[in-house]
Design an enzyme around this catalytic site. Structure first.
Site, PDB file in Angstrom:
ATOM      1  N   TYR A 176       0.202  -4.169  11.422  1.00 44.47           N
ATOM      2  CA  TYR A 176       0.074  -2.832  11.012  1.00 44.47           C
ATOM      3  C   TYR A 176       0.528  -1.869  12.040  1.00 44.47           C
ATOM      4  O   TYR A 176       1.535  -0.901  11.550  1.00 44.47           O
ATOM      5  CB  TYR A 176      -1.480  -2.352  10.855  1.00 44.47           C
ATOM      6  CG  TYR A 176      -1.804  -2.834   9.572  1.00 44.47           C
ATOM      7  CD1 TYR A 176      -1.757  -4.335   9.111  1.00 44.47           C
ATOM      8  CD2 TYR A 176      -2.242  -2.179   8.477  1.00 44.47           C
ATOM      9  CE1 TYR A 176      -2.155  -4.646   7.820  1.00 44.47           C
ATOM     10  CE2 TYR A 176      -2.508  -2.508   7.215  1.00 44.47           C
ATOM     11  CZ  TYR A 176      -2.758  -3.879   7.053  1.00 44.47           C
ATOM     12  OH  TYR A 176      -3.141  -4.412   5.767  1.00 44.47           O
ATOM     13  N   ASN A 234     -10.331  -2.963   2.307  1.00 42.85           N
ATOM     14  CA  ASN A 234      -9.859  -3.056   0.803  1.00 42.85           C
ATOM     15  C   ASN A 234     -11.192  -2.649   0.126  1.00 42.85           C
ATOM     16  O   ASN A 234     -12.412  -2.548   0.575  1.00 42.85           O
ATOM     17  CB  ASN A 234      -9.620  -4.247   0.540  1.00 42.85           C
ATOM     18  CG  ASN A 234      -7.753  -4.244   0.838  1.00 42.85           C
ATOM     19  OD1 ASN A 234      -7.228  -3.278   0.898  1.00 42.85           O
ATOM     20  ND2 ASN A 234      -7.465  -5.665   1.056  1.00 42.85           N
ATOM     21  N   HIS A 243       0.820  -1.243   0.064  1.00 44.52           N
ATOM     22  CA  HIS A 243       0.087   0.023  -0.069  1.00 44.52           C
ATOM     23  C   HIS A 243       0.817   1.124  -0.075  1.00 44.52           C
ATOM     24  O   HIS A 243       0.508   2.097   0.621  1.00 44.52           O
ATOM     25  CB  HIS A 243      -0.899   0.013   0.966  1.00 44.52           C
ATOM     26  CG  HIS A 243      -1.941  -1.049   1.289  1.00 44.52           C
ATOM     27  ND1 HIS A 243      -3.112  -1.020   0.391  1.00 44.52           N
ATOM     28  CD2 HIS A 243      -1.934  -2.195   1.601  1.00 44.52           C
ATOM     29  CE1 HIS A 243      -3.836  -2.149   0.628  1.00 44.52           C
ATOM     30  NE2 HIS A 243      -3.140  -2.915   1.483  1.00 44.52           N
TER      31      HIS A 243
END
Ligand code: NDP
Length: 485
Positions: free
Chosen positions: A339, A129, A56
């Site tokens: 993350y 997403n 990303h």
């Protein structure tokens, strides 16, 4: 305003005398090390980049608000969802997955759809997403999967053989592969696509009752896709096309909006549903769990500064607020770690103190110090617990809602392997034109694969989803469906 207010200054605030000529020993002399403004300017320039996201990397962001349109307080005690009309500021970052920071926008790839809600109970990040499912369902496969999407270690080229090798040996990917290769694999703009939380989450109400939930953001602009020829041309002529489209739409007052819906599953249904509802390669049929409207998201403000707001934005699926919790989804469980850890590495351990990430409610904890500690670093307040000095207290009413688990601690596979019904359902709901384009996109992507065995293995998966689907791909590749499947 003093006469100094428009002075060019160094980073330590002192006026700069000359920003065009470095200090040298005479007109032709070497440069003097005493020119500290020059030293600082060059040194800071060398440090302008932070590590780009491994996935990303290429993104575009916008500010906006979320407004509740339906009372869902019977399902969740989350304060930002407490009543109709409640508005919460939010920030969104859209992205492609595989390409680097400078890569083209109009490629075939899932799009990241990461939303940060600045609620009065802390930030809630919904890091999804534009697809309702994912390629794999256990985080232990993620680094291998992403390696196949990246560059070959020797040639530094994208590698279709690795892509299809991995997918053909990981049939749980078939559903997401089918969506990716469909028309929706290249959205016309970031405004013309849906967003999904993809994982299953848990909502808990004020009485402590829980349900399982899935999120769907439906675009009010309508789904529009880009045909492959146009996408290829724009990727060359205007690689930042989606980024510019989003910025211009908002700058022109054409604010994009999405309606947020949820599917709600009673906790006990998870034991009896015909597949594991925590498997992120599956959707819950909307016939079983219809969409329930929750609210509306509107993007109405562009970032002032790309780096400060978009590049430094950090999202974590583990940033929950009271009333929203994790599910046992194994992919989600891995992301809860990965993350936040990516941001500790990429931006720093104090990334949540930066203006774009910091909560818009008070923060009281015992974290101190670390690289780039911002603000007063807790000042003189108590910095440990338990303590006798009136430090911040935990609130037992915000403990997670318990749920039963059973079984042995072991490396356990999912207990079902139907990777075919749902991709088949998707194929069967497409029109003939959409099917033809889907088949063509797959054939074009598989053509360069070096080993015929990989192609045959993958054809077998498409065939099991729908015999017509597999047969058409085999024929267009000049192959036959393998006899033994
Ligand atoms: P439904 O008929 O109730 O739903 C079909 C869904 O498919 C709609 O959400 C529709 O989105 C979506 N869709 C249509 N074309 C595409 C495409 N090219 N790519 C991705 N999604 C598309 O049936 P079910 O809920 O029983 O699901 C049937 C199949 O639809 C599933 O196997 C799955 O592949 C796909 N799907 C299901 C979703 C779900 O949450 N249940 C979500 C998305 C896809 P829209 O209304 O915007 O056209």
């Amino acid at each position: 305003m003093s006469s100094n207010d428009n002075h060019l200054t160094t980073s330590w605030g002192a006026p700069v005398g000359d920003n065009q000529n470095s200090q040298t020993a005479g007109t032709r002399g070497p440069t003097l090390i005493q020119d500290v403004h020059l030293l600082e300017k060059l040194a800071h320039f060398n440090r302008e980049r932070i590590p780009e996201r491994v996935v990303h990397a290429k993104g575009a962001g916008a500010h906006g608000y979320f407004e509740v349109t339906r009372d869902v307080s019977q399902y969740t005690k989350a304060a930002f969802l407490s009543h109709i009309g409640k508005r919460t500021p939010m920030f969104i970052r859209f992205s492609t997955v595989a390409g680097e920071l400078g890569s083209a926008d109009t490629v075939r790839d899932p799009r990241g759809f990461a939303v940060k809600f600045y609620t009065e109970e802390g930030n809630y990040d919904l890091v999804g997403n534009n697809t309702p499912v994912f390629f794999i369902r256990d985080a232990i496969k993620f680094p291998d999967f992403i390696h196949t999407q990246k560059r070959h270690p020797q040639t530094h080229l994208k590698n279709p053989t690795a892509v299809w090798d991995f997918w053909s040996l990981s049939p749980e990917s078939l559903h997401q592969v089918t969506i990716l290769m469909s028309d929706r694999g290249i959205p016309a703009t970031l405004r013309h696509m849906h967003g999904f939380g993809s994982h299953t989450f848990k909502w808990v109400n004020a009485e402590g009752q829980a349900i399982w939930v899935k999120y769907h953001f439906k675009t009010e602009q309508g789904v529009q896709n880009m045909d492959v020829e146009t996408a290829a041309r724009i990727a060359g002529e205007h690689p930042d096309y989606h980024t510019e489209d989003l910025f211009n739409a908002i700058a022109n007052g054409d604010f994009p909006a999405w309606k947020l819906y949820v599917q709600i599953m009673p906790i006990e249904d998870a034991d009896t549903y015909h597949f594991d509802p925590f498997d992120v390669t599956k959707v819950w049929s909307q016939k079983d769990y219809p969409l329930i409207e929750v609210g509306r998201m509107v993007l109405d403000r562009n970032p002032e500064n790309y780096f400060a707001e978009v590049e430094q934005a950090t999202f974590s699926p583990g940033s929950f607020v009271p009333g929203i919790e994790a599910s046992p989804d194994k992919m989600l469980q891995g992301r809860l770690f990965a993350y936040a850890d990516a941001h500790r590495y990429r931006v720093g351990p104090n990334h949540n103190q930066l203006p774009i990430n910091r909560p818009q409610c008070p923060v009281h904890n015992h974290q101190r110090d670390g690289a780039m500690a911002y603000g007063d670093n807790g000042g003189a307040s108590v910095y440990y617990e338990p303590n006798s000095f009136g430090g911040p207290k935990e609130s037992p009413e915000h403990k997670i809602s318990p749920f039963d688990v059973s079984g042995q601690a072991a490396s356990v596979a999912y207990d079902h392997d139907d990777h075919y019904t749902q991709p088949g359902d998707l194929y069967r709901l497409l029109s003939e034109d959409e099917r033809a384009r889907l088949v063509r996109n797959i054939v074009d992507s598989m053509q360069p694969v070096e080993l015929v065995d990989i192609k045959l293995r993958q054809i077998g998966h498409f065939y099991k989803a729908d015999p017509e689907f597999g047969t058409r791909i085999a024929e267009e590749l000049g192959l036959s469906v393998p006899a033994a499947l």
